[in-house]
Design a protein around this motif. Sequence first.
Motif, PDB file in Angstrom:
ATOM      1  N   ILE A  84       4.601  -1.193 -19.362  1.00 18.43           N
ATOM      2  CA  ILE A  84       3.583  -0.256 -18.914  1.00 18.43           C
ATOM      3  C   ILE A  84       3.842   1.066 -19.625  1.00 18.43           C
ATOM      4  N   HIS A  85       2.841   1.579 -20.319  1.00 22.21           N
ATOM      5  CA  HIS A  85       2.995   2.806 -21.091  1.00 22.21           C
ATOM      6  C   HIS A  85       2.413   4.010 -20.356  1.00 22.21           C
ATOM      7  N   VAL A  86       2.377   3.963 -19.059  1.00 24.83           N
ATOM      8  CA  VAL A  86       1.854   5.050 -18.242  1.00 24.83           C
ATOM      9  C   VAL A  86       2.976   5.496 -17.314  1.00 24.83           C
ATOM     10  N   PRO A  87       3.174   6.783 -17.161  1.00 29.36           N
ATOM     11  CA  PRO A  87       4.237   7.221 -16.247  1.00 29.36           C
ATOM     12  C   PRO A  87       3.951   6.773 -14.821  1.00 29.36           C
ATOM     13  N   PRO A  88       4.969   6.508 -14.036  1.00 30.23           N
ATOM     14  CA  PRO A  88       4.744   6.043 -12.661  1.00 30.23           C
ATOM     15  C   PRO A  88       4.058   7.106 -11.827  1.00 30.23           C
ATOM     16  N   SER A  89       3.226   6.648 -10.913  1.00 32.29           N
ATOM     17  CA  SER A  89       2.565   7.566  -9.986  1.00 32.29           C
ATOM     18  C   SER A  89       2.496   6.884  -8.627  1.00 32.29           C
ATOM     19  N   PRO A  90       2.403   7.674  -7.568  1.00 33.74           N
ATOM     20  CA  PRO A  90       2.372   7.063  -6.234  1.00 33.74           C
ATOM     21  C   PRO A  90       1.105   6.241  -6.023  1.00 33.74           C
ATOM     22  N   LEU A  91       1.236   5.144  -5.291  1.00 34.66           N
ATOM     23  CA  LEU A  91       0.094   4.300  -4.970  1.00 34.66           C
ATOM     24  C   LEU A  91      -0.648   4.883  -3.784  1.00 34.66           C
ATOM     25  N   HIS A  92      -1.948   4.712  -3.778  1.00 35.57           N
ATOM     26  CA  HIS A  92      -2.784   5.170  -2.681  1.00 35.57           C
ATOM     27  C   HIS A  92      -3.336   3.929  -1.987  1.00 35.57           C
ATOM     28  N   VAL A  93      -2.702   3.536  -0.920  1.00 36.64           N
ATOM     29  CA  VAL A  93      -3.043   2.292  -0.244  1.00 36.64           C
ATOM     30  C   VAL A  93      -4.212   2.512   0.704  1.00 36.64           C
ATOM     31  N   MET A  94      -5.189   1.618   0.605  1.00 33.59           N
ATOM     32  CA  MET A  94      -6.289   1.616   1.564  1.00 33.59           C
ATOM     33  C   MET A  94      -6.206   0.291   2.308  1.00 33.59           C
ATOM     34  N   THR A  95      -5.918   0.338   3.577  1.00 36.09           N
ATOM     35  CA  THR A  95      -5.777  -0.880   4.349  1.00 36.09           C
ATOM     36  C   THR A  95      -6.841  -0.954   5.422  1.00 36.09           C
ATOM     37  N   SER A  96      -7.116  -2.169   5.817  1.00 37.59           N
ATOM     38  CA  SER A  96      -8.064  -2.416   6.886  1.00 37.59           C
ATOM     39  C   SER A  96      -7.301  -3.090   8.012  1.00 37.59           C
ATOM     40  N   PRO A  97      -7.431  -2.595   9.240  1.00 37.07           N
ATOM     41  CA  PRO A  97      -6.620  -3.143  10.323  1.00 37.07           C
ATOM     42  C   PRO A  97      -7.073  -4.521  10.802  1.00 37.07           C
ATOM     43  N   TRP A  98      -8.304  -4.909  10.511  1.00 37.05           N
ATOM     44  CA  TRP A  98      -8.787  -6.219  10.930  1.00 37.05           C
ATOM     45  C   TRP A  98      -9.887  -6.673   9.987  1.00 37.05           C
TER      46      TRP A  98
ATOM     47  N   VAL B  55     -22.950  -5.765  -4.768  1.00 33.62           N
ATOM     48  CA  VAL B  55     -21.721  -6.449  -4.365  1.00 33.62           C
ATOM     49  C   VAL B  55     -21.048  -5.683  -3.233  1.00 33.62           C
ATOM     50  N   VAL B  56     -20.590  -6.407  -2.203  1.00 31.27           N
ATOM     51  CA  VAL B  56     -19.742  -5.830  -1.159  1.00 31.27           C
ATOM     52  C   VAL B  56     -18.531  -6.744  -0.989  1.00 31.27           C
ATOM     53  N   ILE B  57     -17.362  -6.134  -0.784  1.00 26.99           N
ATOM     54  CA  ILE B  57     -16.106  -6.882  -0.668  1.00 26.99           C
ATOM     55  C   ILE B  57     -15.355  -6.378   0.556  1.00 26.99           C
ATOM     56  N   ASP B  58     -14.928  -7.308   1.411  1.00 25.43           N
ATOM     57  CA  ASP B  58     -14.132  -6.944   2.581  1.00 25.43           C
ATOM     58  C   ASP B  58     -12.716  -6.616   2.129  1.00 25.43           C
ATOM     59  N   TYR B  59     -12.186  -5.476   2.567  1.00 29.71           N
ATOM     60  CA  TYR B  59     -10.851  -5.046   2.155  1.00 29.71           C
ATOM     61  C   TYR B  59      -9.747  -5.911   2.741  1.00 29.71           C
ATOM     62  N   PHE B  60      -9.944  -6.490   3.892  1.00 27.40           N
ATOM     63  CA  PHE B  60      -8.883  -7.262   4.556  1.00 27.40           C
ATOM     64  C   PHE B  60      -8.789  -8.680   3.992  1.00 27.40           C
ATOM     65  N   THR B  61      -9.921  -9.390   3.956  1.00 27.38           N
ATOM     66  CA  THR B  61      -9.916 -10.793   3.532  1.00 27.38           C
ATOM     67  C   THR B  61     -10.239 -10.980   2.062  1.00 27.38           C
TER      68      THR B  61
END
Length: 184
Positions: A62-76, A102-108
Amino acid sequence: MDTVEAKKILEEVHEGICGTHANGFTMARQIMIFGYYWSTMEGDCINYAKKCHKCQIYGDKIHVPPSPLHVMTSPWPFSMWGMDVIGPISPKASNGYRFIFVVIDYFTKWVEATSYANVTKSTVSKFLKKEIICRYGMLEKIILDNALNLNNSMIAEVYIQFKIKHHNSSPCRPKNEWRGGSGQ
């Protein structure tokens, strides 16, 4: 075993007939399987793999410096969906449609998609009502990119109608990331 013979074995195992350009630990195991051993074998294998020009050029790095991940979670399941429009598509589909909604469910990670001639407030409203809410229940959030096709006052009325929280995604792009295009 002398250093000349050890070097020949390293070359053959790493890049010869049986060579796979494996890392040092894998090379050491393969050499032992072939019946060879010397006291500095593992260190020699690691150093040889580190100095291999092809491994350094074609390695998966990976030729990109590390950066923090921004997690988006769905509880259900089916409470938070991502939504986007693909298009206009050229050439048009046989039915004359130019856009894919297009729509995509984040959990499933469930995907619902359909094509349209134009994506309007009424098509978004009908799609959300018929294909998402009636099938999966009331959703809590919709995440969109910052494009204007779904970020406008007409579409905002749909969110108000169904009491859906609207969020824009904020992709993290480091300054040095290559963005494609004409080689710049």
